[in-house]
Design a protein around this motif. Structure first.
Motif, PDB file in Angstrom:
ATOM      1  N   SER A 198      -3.826   1.069 -11.854  1.00 30.56           N
ATOM      2  CA  SER A 198      -5.160   2.219 -11.852  1.00 30.56           C
ATOM      3  C   SER A 198      -6.306   1.531 -12.675  1.00 30.56           C
ATOM      4  O   SER A 198      -7.178   2.309 -12.638  1.00 30.56           O
ATOM      5  CB  SER A 198      -4.495   3.461 -12.701  1.00 30.56           C
ATOM      6  N   LYS A 224      -4.314   8.665  -2.539  1.00 29.49           N
ATOM      7  CA  LYS A 224      -4.273   9.909  -2.875  1.00 29.49           C
ATOM      8  C   LYS A 224      -2.883  10.430  -3.237  1.00 29.49           C
ATOM      9  O   LYS A 224      -2.175  10.607  -2.448  1.00 29.49           O
ATOM     10  CB  LYS A 224      -4.909  10.868  -1.775  1.00 29.49           C
ATOM     11  N   LYS A 242      -8.117   3.707  -1.967  1.00 29.32           N
ATOM     12  CA  LYS A 242      -7.414   4.201  -3.153  1.00 29.32           C
ATOM     13  C   LYS A 242      -6.455   5.290  -2.630  1.00 29.32           C
ATOM     14  O   LYS A 242      -6.829   6.225  -2.166  1.00 29.32           O
ATOM     15  CB  LYS A 242      -8.609   4.881  -4.134  1.00 29.32           C
ATOM     16  N   GLN A 280      -8.752  -1.302  -8.918  1.00 28.80           N
ATOM     17  CA  GLN A 280      -9.524  -0.743  -7.955  1.00 28.80           C
ATOM     18  C   GLN A 280     -10.403  -1.631  -7.237  1.00 28.80           C
ATOM     19  O   GLN A 280     -10.508  -1.528  -6.055  1.00 28.80           O
ATOM     20  CB  GLN A 280      -9.898   0.617  -8.428  1.00 28.80           C
ATOM     21  N   ALA A 326      -8.467  -3.951  -4.926  1.00 32.14           N
ATOM     22  CA  ALA A 326      -8.001  -3.098  -3.756  1.00 32.14           C
ATOM     23  C   ALA A 326      -9.160  -2.804  -2.635  1.00 32.14           C
ATOM     24  O   ALA A 326      -9.053  -3.066  -1.522  1.00 32.14           O
ATOM     25  CB  ALA A 326      -7.496  -1.580  -3.861  1.00 32.14           C
ATOM     26  N   LYS A 327     -10.270  -2.396  -3.277  1.00 33.14           N
ATOM     27  CA  LYS A 327     -11.251  -2.128  -2.328  1.00 33.14           C
ATOM     28  C   LYS A 327     -12.022  -3.336  -1.772  1.00 33.14           C
ATOM     29  O   LYS A 327     -12.092  -3.521  -0.620  1.00 33.14           O
ATOM     30  CB  LYS A 327     -12.588  -1.510  -3.310  1.00 33.14           C
ATOM     31  N   ASN A 368       0.900  -1.287  -0.175  1.00 28.02           N
ATOM     32  CA  ASN A 368      -0.125   0.047  -0.011  1.00 28.02           C
ATOM     33  C   ASN A 368       0.857   1.297  -0.010  1.00 28.02           C
ATOM     34  O   ASN A 368       0.598   2.156  -0.711  1.00 28.02           O
ATOM     35  CB  ASN A 368      -1.051  -0.208   1.120  1.00 28.02           C
TER      36      ASN A 368
END
Length: 86
Positions: free
Chosen positions: A68, A85, A83, A73, A76-77, A51
């Motif tokens: 990306s 920043k 996500k 995503q 990852a979720k 991460n």
């Protein structure tokens, strides 16, 4: 899957905050990212470990598409990794 493996093979190992950033650590996630399927427990463990490195991977033009993508995503979720920043 071949493109993902090729991209993974091109990256150097970099250390960030006691975490060794090595995109190959995410190889256990390649199938889930490629197919949109459910990630394995190993994938979730590795994505959590990596991460702190995700912004570095996103900024790398060779990896941006891999980390990306909508499927990345989703993985990852599912693994509970927010996500980044960047």
């Amino acid at each position: 899957f071949g493109v993902v493996a090729l991209l993974l093979a091109h990256e150097a190992v970099v250390s960030v905050s006691a975490v060794t950033c090595n995109v190959q650590e995410l190889s256990s996630c390649a199938s889930a990212i490629s197919t949109g399927g459910a990630p394995s427990k190993l994938c979730c463990t590795k994505i959590k470990e990596q991460n702190p490195c995700l912004c570095q991977y996103i900024k790398n033009p060779n990896l941006r598409t891999f980390v990306s993508s909508p499927n990345a995503q989703k993985v990852a979720k599912t693994c509970g990794v927010p996500k980044p920043k960047c």
